[in-house]
Every structure is written in structure tokens, then in C-alpha cells.
Design a protein around this motif. Structure first.
Motif, PDB file in Angstrom:
ATOM      1  N   CYS A 103       0.840  -1.196   0.000  1.00 34.73           N
ATOM      2  CA  CYS A 103       0.000   0.000   0.000  1.00 34.73           C
ATOM      3  C   CYS A 103       0.878   1.250   0.000  1.00 34.73           C
ATOM      4  O   CYS A 103       1.753   1.403   0.856  1.00 34.73           O
ATOM      5  N   SER A 104       0.633   2.159  -0.937  1.00 37.08           N
ATOM      6  CA  SER A 104       1.445   3.372  -1.043  1.00 37.08           C
ATOM      7  C   SER A 104       0.863   4.461  -0.145  1.00 37.08           C
ATOM      8  O   SER A 104       0.383   5.500  -0.605  1.00 37.08           O
ATOM      9  N   GLY A 105       0.905   4.195   1.143  1.00 36.84           N
ATOM     10  CA  GLY A 105       0.380   5.142   2.106  1.00 36.84           C
ATOM     11  C   GLY A 105       0.075   4.463   3.423  1.00 36.84           C
ATOM     12  O   GLY A 105       0.457   3.301   3.648  1.00 36.84           O
ATOM     13  N   TYR A 107      -2.952   4.556   6.991  1.00 32.33           N
ATOM     14  CA  TYR A 107      -4.256   4.959   7.497  1.00 32.33           C
ATOM     15  C   TYR A 107      -4.144   5.415   8.938  1.00 32.33           C
ATOM     16  O   TYR A 107      -3.323   4.892   9.703  1.00 32.33           O
ATOM     17  N   PHE A 270      -7.114   8.042   4.751  1.00 34.24           N
ATOM     18  CA  PHE A 270      -5.947   7.464   4.079  1.00 34.24           C
ATOM     19  C   PHE A 270      -4.983   8.565   3.682  1.00 34.24           C
ATOM     20  O   PHE A 270      -5.373   9.543   3.035  1.00 34.24           O
ATOM     21  N   TYR A 272      -2.167   9.119   1.268  1.00 33.71           N
ATOM     22  CA  TYR A 272      -1.722   8.470   0.040  1.00 33.71           C
ATOM     23  C   TYR A 272      -0.519   9.201  -0.537  1.00 33.71           C
ATOM     24  O   TYR A 272      -0.517  10.435  -0.652  1.00 33.71           O
ATOM     25  N   ASN A 274       2.089   9.346  -3.905  1.00 31.87           N
ATOM     26  CA  ASN A 274       2.267   8.881  -5.274  1.00 31.87           C
ATOM     27  C   ASN A 274       3.421   9.614  -5.931  1.00 31.87           C
ATOM     28  O   ASN A 274       3.882  10.671  -5.448  1.00 31.87           O
ATOM     29  N   ALA A 290      -4.441  10.752  -7.774  1.00 30.64           N
ATOM     30  CA  ALA A 290      -4.994  10.872  -6.422  1.00 30.64           C
ATOM     31  C   ALA A 290      -6.518  10.769  -6.455  1.00 30.64           C
ATOM     32  O   ALA A 290      -7.132  10.139  -5.576  1.00 30.64           O
ATOM     33  N   GLN A 293      -7.403   7.156  -6.866  1.00 32.82           N
ATOM     34  CA  GLN A 293      -7.224   6.431  -5.608  1.00 32.82           C
ATOM     35  C   GLN A 293      -8.358   6.740  -4.637  1.00 32.82           C
ATOM     36  O   GLN A 293      -8.802   5.866  -3.882  1.00 32.82           O
ATOM     37  N   GLU A 297     -10.696   4.029  -2.671  1.00 32.50           N
ATOM     38  CA  GLU A 297     -10.927   4.008  -1.221  1.00 32.50           C
ATOM     39  C   GLU A 297     -12.418   4.063  -0.910  1.00 32.50           C
ATOM     40  O   GLU A 297     -12.898   3.365  -0.010  1.00 32.50           O
TER      41      GLU A 297
END
Length: 648
Positions: A103-105, A107, A270, A272, A274, A290, A293, A297
Motif C-alpha cells: 500500500c502506497s500510504g 491509514y 488514508f 496516500y 504517489n 490521487a 485512488q 478508497e
């Protein structure tokens, strides 16, 4: 090859979570994010910001889950009686951090709880704040038509910047980027309705990296879908707003009594990250990615991964559907589909109480062309079903409490809203949409502009528009003539005070002129004036009819409002609806005048914004007119809330 799993490293004072895409370092047990490594940048966070100056800090650290698939950490703080008299609020605060494989991020979410034995207190704001590196992030984006290169934080301090009417508004005198010289920067210029506040953030150009805050659901936010709040602003700051009194005032504080048990989960949201090396404008590429994404989500909500039992997963949620119709008695016994109406579930209360409700969850949707609606993923509990329909005044409230159980599917069938009406319309002005957007919004003073909003639909976000009223009406106040004037050109968007030469302020009185014929007064015919306000700030709106000096006035709202929408570049705050019974003896044949006075005048930001005004006939005794039974008299309903006032 599958993505490398999540790795957790515990150090003496820090904890490091890494999934090979990014690495995040948090202080232990405080839970402050001190570093984010991504795409070769050793830290996206502002390294000059002191760790001790980053908000509420945890005192207890715990690993909730640790596997290659997921790491979830808890940074908690619990109040006890030994803290009585301190500035620490009586809440249990459990802040959670989650990272997933591939996951590029990451929570974040929080669980806030108040126990019965704890003292009372009020909470005006709860938010998560990310301050990014000012040497890296210079471009901000929040909507397709609201994105730009931003000033540096240094530009807001003297001598580079000059404070204007309040601390948030600063004119850029000598900014680091000379292209911004003369502009006004104010974080409230980037506010956004809850329903539209889905993704916003910042872009670094070297290397091209985006940092985004994505909110997949509004269920945990307060105030409903059209309540405004902050997004991102100069810092560079990226905010996740959970509770706030912005554009509402103290009405939206979470007020917890002694002996009151309360718990609520805020998030997850989230964060995120990128990057791109594609040809083309990297800022546009990162922004479009974004937004994509964000949709991913939203499609994943409610998330399945939060470890806390307090988060309502999909198996603890229900579904409600139905169709909303409108029966406006002026149009006869006809039911009209309520297209694009707002329909939502909130804690049980009175009609319209949802916009001042701050303790529970809310679930909103818009109706389709045929008035149908469906609300998914509703947390178990008891709710009132509310609605309001653009084009009609007032609020609808379903007459039964709705109980949501796990997996329920409730079809309410056809629901009929009868908006307030006692008789046919004599005249009306504005559009009943809870906004002053349709009225006259002036051009800004050319000395105080934000170039983003030149030729922009949100022209009302320019600084200092309240001062333009005095320039347009230096001596005599606004006069509107029904049937002649055009409210889009002749009705100023905000009823504000006039600035005098000695820099004090005077109350202003606006006039609405209209004509009545003899037969419209025959038989002791009565009328009702309905005034819907889109916003109010420390105001007392007084109504006088054909007597500008009537004392007391024929109607007064009393002191209302704390939304501060005038100063904060809004076009709406909290909605108010007032009914004024107009006696026949107040009216005359020929020209009549309604005098509207906003009587409180100690500063520039007191005032109201009108949404819609209508004069309607309430009694038709002339047999040539419609049967009086077609418009039965109803008791006048006046909604006035007592409230303290939010400082500018």
C-alpha cells in the motif's frame, strides 16, 4: 513477485513501520509522525517542527497487530481524576496507525471516549494535521479548478507579509515567489463542503511526489453534507477535519455532560503518496491519480482491516431506501418527485436538528431524478431520517425512529414532504437552496485579490467583499423593488454593517418595496412573510412593515448566529427559517415597504446572508379567490436557537 510484507522495528524512543514502498517513523509513546521516507526523499515531514509542539500526545503505546500483511499501532492517553484542574480534556483518546502490505500510504483513525464518572466539557475541534517540508511542497490541489502554486509560510510574517483584518488573512508584500506579490492568502479561502471534501494535498516537483489526504466517508464528520471546513493551506499544511465549529459556531461543539457516556470513531482516513516519471505535467498526473485512488478508497468502504471492535465493519451495518416526493399546496394535491434532494440519517431529534448535531454518525445521499434514494453502510443504532429539497424551504423529518440492525434492508416506500406554506405566493426572491450564491457578489478590491478566484465560480471567496457594501451604498441603503429589481444584480450577497469615517460601524436597513391592490387587502386578508437565512453572525434581524421606526419592531430574530461565514469567505453557514405573521392593518393599498434591519453593529463581520424571502397570502375570504380550506391556517413556527458567539 508479491509485494514485500510490512516490517515493524521497535526502538527506544521511536517505532518504524516499513512496507518497502514507504517508511514511517513515529515517536513512542507519543505517536507523533516524525518522519516519512518515500521515493528517495528521506523525510517528507517538516524537520524544523519541534516534536513537542505537535498536538495531543499519547502516554501508552501498544502493538495491536503485527504481521506481514498489516501493522496496527495504538498511541493512547486516558484521563483520570488526578488531572482535574489541568488543561487536559477528560477524554480517552486512542490514536491508531495502520500500514498494509503493498500500500502506497497509511491509514489513521481515532477512538474518543468519555465515561460517565468524568466531568463535563465541550470540544470545539478535533483534527489530524500534517506539516510537510516547505522546501519541497509548493503546489496545492483540492479540486479541478482549485489548485495552484502557494506562498511560502515565511511570506505570511513581516516584513514579507502584512496582516489584514484578522490573523488568518495576510497580504503578500514581498513574497519569495514574486509572481504572488500583492495577493491575499487566507486558509479559509480553501474551505470546502463536507460532501466535496474527499481528496486534497500537496505536490513536490523534485522529485515529483504527491502527499494526499483521502476521506472515503463523511459519516464521522459533523454538521451534515453542506457544512464547510478547512482542507489544505500554507504551511504546507494538510488537514483531516473531524470536529470543528467553522461556519457553524458553538452550536456544533461536542458538549458532554457529567454522567454522560460517549464514544465515537473518527476515520480511518488514508494518507496516500504517489509519484510519476511519465511524460507530461507531473502535477496533473499526480492529481488525477490521487482522484482515482480516492474512488478506490470509497469503493472499499467500510474498511475490513481496522482491528478495533469499535469500528463498524460491513457486517454491522444496514441499508435504507425509499422515494421522496414533495406536495406543495400552491400546486394543488399533486406530488412532485424530489430530484437531487438531500436525504440523511442522524441521531433522532427535531426537524433540522441534524445540522447542529455533533455526537453521532450521519449518513447522507442525494435522490435520483425520480426521487428515489438508497443509503448504504449505516452503522447499527437508532436514527431520524431527515431531508431537505433544493427549491423548497424547511426540513423534512420522518415520523418514526429508524432502528438499524446488522444486515437490515429497510424500504420506507414513498415519503411525502409538505414544505411550509399557508397560501399562494404574492412574491418571492432568491432560490431556496440554503446558499446566498445567487445574489450579487461584487468584484473584489483590486488591491486584495487571490488570483485563483479571478473568473472563478467561487468568486465569493475573495478577501474583503464585506467592505464593498459601503463603497456601493456610502449613504443610502439597498432598496429592492419587486417586479423591477433583479436579485442577481441588486441584492447584495451579505447584509452587513456600513463602515463610517471614524472606523466604527453603523447598522443598515434594507428595503423591499412591493405593491398590493385593493382586492388583495379586502376581507381582512392576512399574509405571512417567510425569511430563510443561509448564514448569521452575531446578528439581530428586525422586520418592520411600512413603519421604519416601529418600536418594538414587528418581528425580531433576537441575537443569533456564530458561523462567521462573512469573514471566512463562505456563502452559507447554518440555515435558519423564520415566519412573520403580517397583520392586515400594517399594509396599505399601493406601495408597501418591508424594512430589514440588522441591528447589531459593533464590527464588520456581523450580518446575515439571505437564502430566500417569500410573501404569501394566508387567508382568502373573497369567494372569487381560492377556497380558504385549500390553504388551512397553521400555527406560525419560528426557530430561534440561543447560542454563544464564536470570536473572529
Amino acid at each position: 513477485m508479491p509485494p514485500i510484507g510490512v516490517n515493524l522495528t521497535l526502538q527506544d524512543r521511536y517505532v518504524v513501520v516499513d512496507n518497502s514502498i514507504l517508511q514511517v517513523t513515529l515517536s513512542k509513546p507519543e505517536g507523533m509522525i516524525t518522519g516519512i521516507w518515500y521515493n528517495g526523499v528521506d523525510n517528507l515531514m517538516e524537520i524544523l517542527n519541534k516534536e513537542t509542539d505537535r498536538g495531543i500526545q499519547g502516554t501508552q503505546f501498544k502493538v495491536i497487530m503485527e504481521s506481514e500483511e498489516q501493522v496496527e499501532l495504538s498511541f493512547a492517553r486516558t484521563w483520570d481524576s488526578s488531572l482535574s484542574g489541568s488543561n487536559i480534556v477528560p477524554l480517552s483518546i486512542d490514536r491508531r496507525f495502520v500500514m498494509l502490505r503493498g500500500c502506497s500510504g497509511f491509514y489513521i483513525y481515532a477512538i474518543l471516549e468519555h465515561f460517565e464518572q468524568w466531568p463535563a466539557f465541550s470540544m470545539a475541534e478535533a483534527r489530524a494535521v500534517f506539516k510537510l517540508r516547505k522546501d519541497k511542497f509548493h503546489y496545492m490541489a483540492m479540486e479541478d479548478n482549485r489548485k495552484r502554486i502557494m506562498p511560502m509560510p515565511d511570506d505570511r510574517s513581516p516584513p514579507r507579509g502584512k496582516q489584514l483584518a484578522y490573523p488568518e488573512a495576510v497580504q503578500l508584500i514581498n513574497p519569495i515567489n514574486p509572481a504572488l506579490k500583492g495577493e491575499v492568502d487566507d486558509k479559509y479561502q480553501y474551505s470546502c463542503n463536507n460532501e466535496d471534501n474527499k481528496v486534497h494535498g500537496w505536490i513536490c516537483s523534485d522529485p515529483p511526489v504527491g502527499f494526499w489526504q483521502i476521506t472515503p466517508s463523511n459519516e464521522f464528520r459533523t454538521g451534515g453534507p453542506v457544512k464547510q471546513d478547512l482542507t489544505s493551506h500554507v504551511g504546507p499544511i494538510c488537514l483531516a477535519m473531524f470536529i470543528s465549529t467553522h461556519y457553524a459556531g458553538v452550536d456544533l461543539e461536542v458538549k458532554l455532560k457529567s454522567g454522560e457516556q460517549w464514544k465515537k470513531v473518527f476515520g480511518p482516513v488514508f494518507i496516500y503518496l504517489n509519484s510519476t516519471y511519465e511524460e507530461g505535467d507531473p502535477r496533473n498526473i499526480l492529481w488525477e491519480d490521487a482522484k482515482l485512488q480516492m474512488k478506490i478508497e470509497q469503493g472499499s468502504w467500510p474498511y475490513s482491516f481496522p482491528a478495533s471492535e469499535d469500528f463498524f465493519r460491513a457486517d454491522r451495518r444496514g441499508f435504507v431506501s425509499g422515494k421522496l416526493l414533495v406536495r406543495d399546496r400552491e400546486k394543488g394535491d399533486v406530488e412532485i418527485t424530489a430530484e437531487s434532494a438531500y436525504v440523511g440519517l442522524a441521531l433522532p431529534g427535531q426537524a433540522g436538528s441534524w445540522q447542529r448535531e455533533s455526537k453521532g454518525y450521519q449518513f447522507w445521499t442525494r435522490t435520483g431524478p425520480d426521487g428515489s434514494f438508497s443509503i448504504e453502510n449505516i452503522c447499527i443504532g437508532e436514527y431520524g431520517l431527515n431531508a431537505w429539497v433544493p427549491g423548497y424551504i424547511g426540513d423534512y423529518l420522518y415520523d418514526k425512529t429508524i432502528t438499524i440492525t446488522a444486515g437490515c434492508n429497510i424500504d420506507l416506500g414513498d415519503l411525502v414532504y409538505e414544505p411550509p406554506r399557508d397560501g399562494p405566493t404574492v412574491w418571492e426572491m432568491g432560490i431556496p437552496d440554503r446558499s446566498a450564491r445567487e445574489f450579487y457578489v461584487p468584484d473584489p478590491n483590486p488591491l486584495y485579490i487571490n488570483k485563483l478566484y479571478v473568473n472563478h465560480p467561487d468568486r465569493f471567496r475573495q478577501y474583503g467583499l464585506w467592505e464593498r457594501y459601503t463603497e456601493l451604498y456610502p449613504k443610502d441603503d439597498l432598496v429592492y423593488t419587486v417586479g423591477v429589481s433583479d436579485y442577481a444584480k441588486d441584492w447584495f450577497y451579505a447584509h452587513v454593517n456600513r463602515k463610517k469615517e471614524d472606523n466604527t460601524y453603523a447598522a443598515t436597513t434594507w428595503q423591499i418595496k412591493f405593491t398590493l391592490k385593493q382586492d388583495q387587502l379586502a376581507g381582512g386578508r392576512l399574509y405571512k412573510l417567510r425569511i430563510a437565512l443561509a448564514a448569521a453572525k452575531d446578528s439581530d434581524l428586525q422586520v418592520r412593515i411600512n413603519d421604519a421606526k416601529a418600536s418594538p419592531p414587528h418581528f425580531s430574530t433576537g441575537t443569533i448566529g456564530g458561523d462567521n461565514s462573512i469573514a471566512r469567505h463562505g456563502i452559507a453557514g447554518l440555515y435558519w427559517l423564520f415566519d412573520v405573521d403580517v397583520q392586515n392593518s400594517w399594509l396599505v393599498e399601493g406601495e408597501n415597504i418591508i424594512f430589514l434591519t440588522q441591528a447589531r453593529s459593533t464590527g464588520p463581520f456581523q450580518g446575515v446572508m439571505y437564502d430566500y424571502i417569500r410573501l404569501e397570502e394566508t387567508q382568502a375570504s373573497d369567494p372569487r379567490k381560492k377556497d380558504a380550506n385549500e390553504y388551512p391556517l397553521q400555527p406560525s413556527i419560528v426557530f430561534v436557537a440561543l447560542c454563544r458567539h464564536e470570536a473572529t
